[in-house]
Design an enzyme around this catalytic site. Sequence first.
Site, PDB file in Angstrom:
ATOM      1  N   GLY A  45       0.359  -0.914  -0.294  1.00  0.00           N
ATOM      2  CA  GLY A  45      -0.275   0.000   0.112  1.00  0.00           C
ATOM      3  C   GLY A  45       0.624   1.021  -0.117  1.00  0.00           C
TER       4      GLY A  45
ATOM      5  N   GLY B 260       0.435   7.693   4.040  1.00  0.00           N
ATOM      6  CA  GLY B 260       1.269   9.526   3.661  1.00  0.00           C
ATOM      7  C   GLY B 260       2.821   8.633   3.790  1.00  0.00           C
TER       8      GLY B 260
ATOM      9  N   LYS C 241       7.678  -0.081   6.344  1.00  0.00           N
ATOM     10  CA  LYS C 241       6.936   1.476   5.856  1.00  0.00           C
ATOM     11  C   LYS C 241       8.502   2.307   5.502  1.00  0.00           C
ATOM     12  CE  LYS C 241       3.355   4.378   6.970  1.00  0.00           C
ATOM     13  NZ  LYS C 241       2.766   4.640   6.453  1.00  0.00           N
TER      14      LYS C 241
ATOM     15  N   ASP D 162      -3.691  12.462  10.771  1.00  0.00           N
ATOM     16  CA  ASP D 162      -4.159  12.415   9.822  1.00  0.00           C
ATOM     17  C   ASP D 162      -5.196  11.229   9.747  1.00  0.00           C
ATOM     18  OD1 ASP D 162      -4.137  12.226   6.604  1.00  0.00           O
ATOM     19  OD2 ASP D 162      -2.382  10.892   6.229  1.00  0.00           O
TER      20      ASP D 162
END
Length: 812
Positions: free
Chosen positions: A505, A508, A526, A623
């Site tokens: 995926g 942000g 990440k 966020d």
Amino acid sequence: MMRTRVICFLLLVYITKSFSLDMITPSQSMKDGDTLVSAGGTFELGFFSPGDSSGRYLGIWYKQSPSTLTWVANRNKRINSNSSVLEINNQGVLVLHNGSNNTFWSSKVSKAAENPVAQLLDSGNLVVRDRNGGKLENLLWQSFDYPCDTLLPGMKLGWNLETGLNRFLTCWKSTDDPDSGDYSFKIDLRGYPQAVQLKGDSIISRAGSWNGLSFTALPYHKQSPVFKSEFVLNEKEIFYEFQVLDNSTFFRYVMTSSGNRQLLHWTSETNVWETLITIPSARCDNYALCGENSVCNSVNTPDCACLEGFAPKVQREWDMSYWSNGCVRITPLSCSKDGFMKYTGIVLPDTSSSRYNKTIDLQECESLCLQNCSCTAYANLDKRDGGSGCLLWFGDLIDMRQSYEGGQDIYIRVPSSELEHNKKIYKKKLVGIITGSAVFMICLILGLAICLWKNKFEKPAGMSKVGFWKELLCRRVEEDSDIPTFDLSTIFYATNCFSSYNKFGAGGFGLVYKGVLADGTEIAVKRLSKNSEQGQQEFKTEVQLIAKLQHRNLVKLLGCCIKQKEKLLIYEFMPNRSLDHFIFDDGRRKLLDWTKRFQIISGIARGLLYLHHDSRLRIIHRDLKTSNILLDNDMNPKISDFGLARTFGGDQTEACTKRVMGTHGYISPEYPMHGSFSTKSDVFSFGVIMLEVVSGMKNKELSIPHQFVNLLGHAWELWTKERAMELVDKSLGDSVDEAQVLRCIHIGLLCVQERPENRPNMSSVIHMLNDDKPLARPKQPAFYPHQESNSSTKTSEMCSNNDISITLLEAR
Ligand SMILES: *[C@@H]1O[C@H](CO)[C@@H](O)[C@H](O)[C@H]1NC(C)=O
Ligand SMILES: *[C@@H]1O[C@H](CO)[C@@H](O)[C@H](O)[C@H]1NC(C)=O
Ligand SMILES: *[C@@H]1O[C@H](CO)[C@@H](O)[C@H](O)[C@H]1NC(C)=O
Ligand SMILES: *[C@@H]1O[C@H](CO)[C@@H](O)[C@H](O)[C@H]1NC(C)=O
Ligand SMILES: *[C@@H]1O[C@H](CO)[C@@H](O)[C@H](O)[C@H]1NC(C)=O
Ligand SMILES: *[C@@H]1O[C@H](CO)[C@@H](O)[C@H](O)[C@H]1NC(C)=O
């Protein structure tokens, strides 16, 4: 604009000056200045002058990285003119001369060709083939058989036993001189073949023998769908080869002039070569650092330890960390009455004095070793499927290492007296350990008590005795909670080199990859976008803070990896992806009935409460959105990406003050308008999520034919008309608890009110969700016209593209 034109003009000049060929034939030669380009455009063959040298060489380089030479033809014979020519004669021999009749390099061919042609393949291989009747076949010669300092995917490192051809890497003398330097990397055929790195004729480091998956000293070199390694061992050939099945990246092994073996990686995203592996890098990578019959352990001090039943040959030297004389047996072997001691997680010793048999198992292997008095150890040849084959060592064991990323079991011969002795020691040790840990626990508890007492009752003043203990013990305890740092290569192999297959995926701050560690643990990695300005130390401090936030509704940070330009965060893996994956999907939304959805809402609320009020730091998420709510196996929600907004400095100085963090559809009105952000902004986002979970509709995409409102406006209108049940997702069917749903819509509307001070805080939200006291009447929600975000889009794009939430992904 001006600048672009100038560049175009220069490029044109350059292109008209050189000449690109796609093949060389007896009637078509290649002059200095021309290039031969591979069919896919990845590689080029041409003339170059390395570094500060003015000499001319013929070589192959990456078109995207022209200073990276993968092969040089005349590496030990420089040409001092600019008029050299590469020709192919009618026999198929490539000839490089300097314009006059002086040959500087030529290829060897075993058989004559009728209609030869030389071409550069997209793998970087220069081949000469025979062209018969239009068909290309009959390979006559290939540059892959004569490597220089670089191993490319598809190249063989090793032997053709029939022809005696040995392909190995030799470094350049220096960056200015491609001539062969001192260092080389090759397959050593003595005993069970192994890969060794040499300086001149002596081994300086070993990649070791092949264990079925990798070279034993390179365990992270394991198999993956993208990066495949192979070791072929039969009567005809013995070689190593790797393949990369992802076109978008390049890999190369290189032997550098400074004596390092490196694996480098290039992606067109970054346009730089990143070093993934450098060997030697740990002390134990140095061949036989600890001498004979010892184990090297990079984590221990000292690095070296004798094997059980052995003692340093020269104790005085050993005590001074001079280990190279190694260890000798204390009690001589008694031959038939010996036993074996098992060591686990070992990088197997030098196999040059070993013998092997692929077909027999470990039990037979043991008896084979016992039969021969000079056999000192045995192990499995292949570690796949629980192990197979037999490897036997004779004589001293050299260059054994403790491995932390794999390794193997090895059984080392000891006299039976040693085994008995060891059992006794083991018993003693056990008693020691138990007593030791009891004492340690008491100390720890005492220490903690002192810490607590100190914190509660005493203001720090000077360094009292208690202060000293606090320093010592409390610091110790805090250090223990440091998050682990992962090796870049570990993560690299866990994620198949960040392959697109593993991409999970895009959040942000960067892309997310799924990975599997060597022990089978699934992780989410990440990979933070590289534009983060933050320094490494600062980033690490920040990550340490995030790691201390632990709650069942927060995704757990397992560790990080900061190396060179890479900043990676390693999280627990959430197999069910994120909430948006379910509630906005026509098929999957049916999997979440109302009870589950209410549990999800409550879970998110608890996680957010922890961030806002319960943790040691007050964290504003900034966020929060459905794609940041991940779901575990049991569909429990876990908030991700918390703390990162802080890391990425949402409110720093200069032009980037206006950088917008957050995602369109979830941002509260006060942030883009006034730049102010508080926990109430997160409450707004939470309200949006609640309404989305109830309705199954996306706030930013809602379009109702006759009205121009978003989900918030739509919910408000229905609620004021007392038709709020019409908002509820139809796929919930009978599972709906009407009172609870209505209450959720009501709370949602309270959360999305225009003015922050009217919105409840998270602890009130949780109370409201859990009891049935009457609720306040909400004011009209913030309407948030779509056009509004355009102005902020520009600001944030200028500043950085970390904030892809608004700018790059959603605004399209
Ligand atoms: C790799 O690139 C070639 C062309 O250069 C293309 O034909 C092939 O399909 C690509 N393979 C993959 C896996 O993308
Ligand atoms: C080619 O090399 C030879 C020998 O090194 C030299 O004598 C000759 O001058 C060179 N020719 C040119 C054109 O540089
Ligand atoms: C070859 O050409 C380059 C530039 O065109 C020049 O710098 C270099 O000195 C030339 N070398 C020789 C040996 O003529
Ligand atoms: C070049 O050398 C070859 C053999 O060495 C000779 O047969 C040929 O005549 C020479 N050509 C020139 C132009 O000197
Ligand atoms: C391996 O062991 C088997 C069984 O003992 C034997 O038949 C075979 O010849 C051995 N192979 C080699 C290469 O020694
Ligand atoms: C034991 O192994 C060594 C090394 O392979 C060999 O030279 C020797 O002949 C063997 N001895 C016996 C008794 O098999």
